[in-house]
Scaffold this active site. Structure first.
Site, PDB file in Angstrom:
ATOM      1  N   GLY A 145       0.787  -1.237   0.000  1.00 24.49           N
ATOM      2  CA  GLY A 145       0.000   0.000   0.000  1.00 24.49           C
ATOM      3  C   GLY A 145       0.814   1.279   0.000  1.00 24.49           C
ATOM      4  CB  SER A 146       4.308   2.193  -0.842  1.00 28.56           C
ATOM      5  OG  SER A 146       4.480   1.776  -2.170  1.00 28.56           O
ATOM      6  CG  HIS A 165       1.873  -2.442 -15.257  1.00 27.30           C
ATOM      7  ND1 HIS A 165       1.440  -3.634 -14.702  1.00 27.30           N
ATOM      8  CD2 HIS A 165       2.864  -2.753 -16.122  1.00 27.30           C
ATOM      9  CE1 HIS A 165       2.142  -4.624 -15.237  1.00 27.30           C
ATOM     10  NE2 HIS A 165       3.008  -4.120 -16.093  1.00 27.30           N
TER      11      HIS A 165
END
Ligand code: GAR
Length: 193
Positions: A20-21, A114
């Site tokens: 979750g950075s 991505h």
């Protein structure tokens, strides 16, 4: 995407599966003056995702859905999103593929980040493949999500140089630093800001 004048911030859900950075960077951005979005909901398919801790830390609502039975859980998800008046979705390290039907319901309103310079290295293990192919550069891409994996319209990309002694881990780290910068920038771009 158009913002009406005198708008409230666009209600956003962030979907995660792990650390979750990117979620953290989006939450930070959402609290800045210039942000057109607010992060109102965190969705995770993984009950152990570290990123879920940010829900508590920043007092943001969270839901965990295992998405194993796709139809059933996506219907539940659609209901939750609707109930929370979510307008856009940011995928941030979300490792599940959403169905065509789900994507259609949020057409043009789902963004993804991505870790490669798309259209190169769609899918998994991007860093490993880039290193195996002796690429000189890799990077990251923010794009709209359509029904084909990692193939929607590109919003923003950032290249990074691959060093001689680069490893998968060092490359992933280097690219993540850039991810945290381009996701907010891509959101500003989407809203013509
Ligand atoms: C990020 O590098 C993101 O680009 C990648 O997973 C990592 C998640 O990190 N996403 C994909 O590979 C999507 N197919 P984070 O949980 O710290 O944001």
């Amino acid at each position: 995407m158009a913002l009406s004048t005198g708008h409230n911030r666009v209600r956003t859900a962030v979907f995660i599966s792990g650390t979750g950075s990117n979620l953290k960077s989006l939450i930070k951005f959402s609290k800045s003056k210039k942000s057109p979005i607010s992060v109102n909901l965190i969705i995770s398919n993984n009950p152990k995702a570290k990123g879920l801790d940010y829900a508590k830390k920043f007092k943001i609502k969270k839901k965990v859905l295992n998405l194993k039975n796709k139809n059933l859980s996506e219907n539940k998800l659609l209901y939750i999103l609707k109930k929370n008046n979510i307008e856009i979705i940011c995928l941030a390290g979300f490792m599940k593929i959403l169905s065509k039907n789900f994507i259609k319901k949020f057409k043009g309103k789902i963004l993804n980040i991505h870790p490669s310079i798309l259209p190169k290295y769609k899918g998994l293990n991007t860093h490993k493949r880039a290193l195996n192919n002796k690429e000189k550069y890799s990077g990251c891409t923010v794009h709209f999500v359509n029904s084909k994996l990692d193939s929607g319209k590109i919003i923003l990309q950032k290249k990074v140089k691959i060093a001689k002694n680069e490893t998968e881990t060092s490359l992933a780290k280097k690219i993540l630093v850039q991810e945290h910068k381009i996701y907010p920038k891509a959101i500003l771009k989407v809203f013509n800001l």
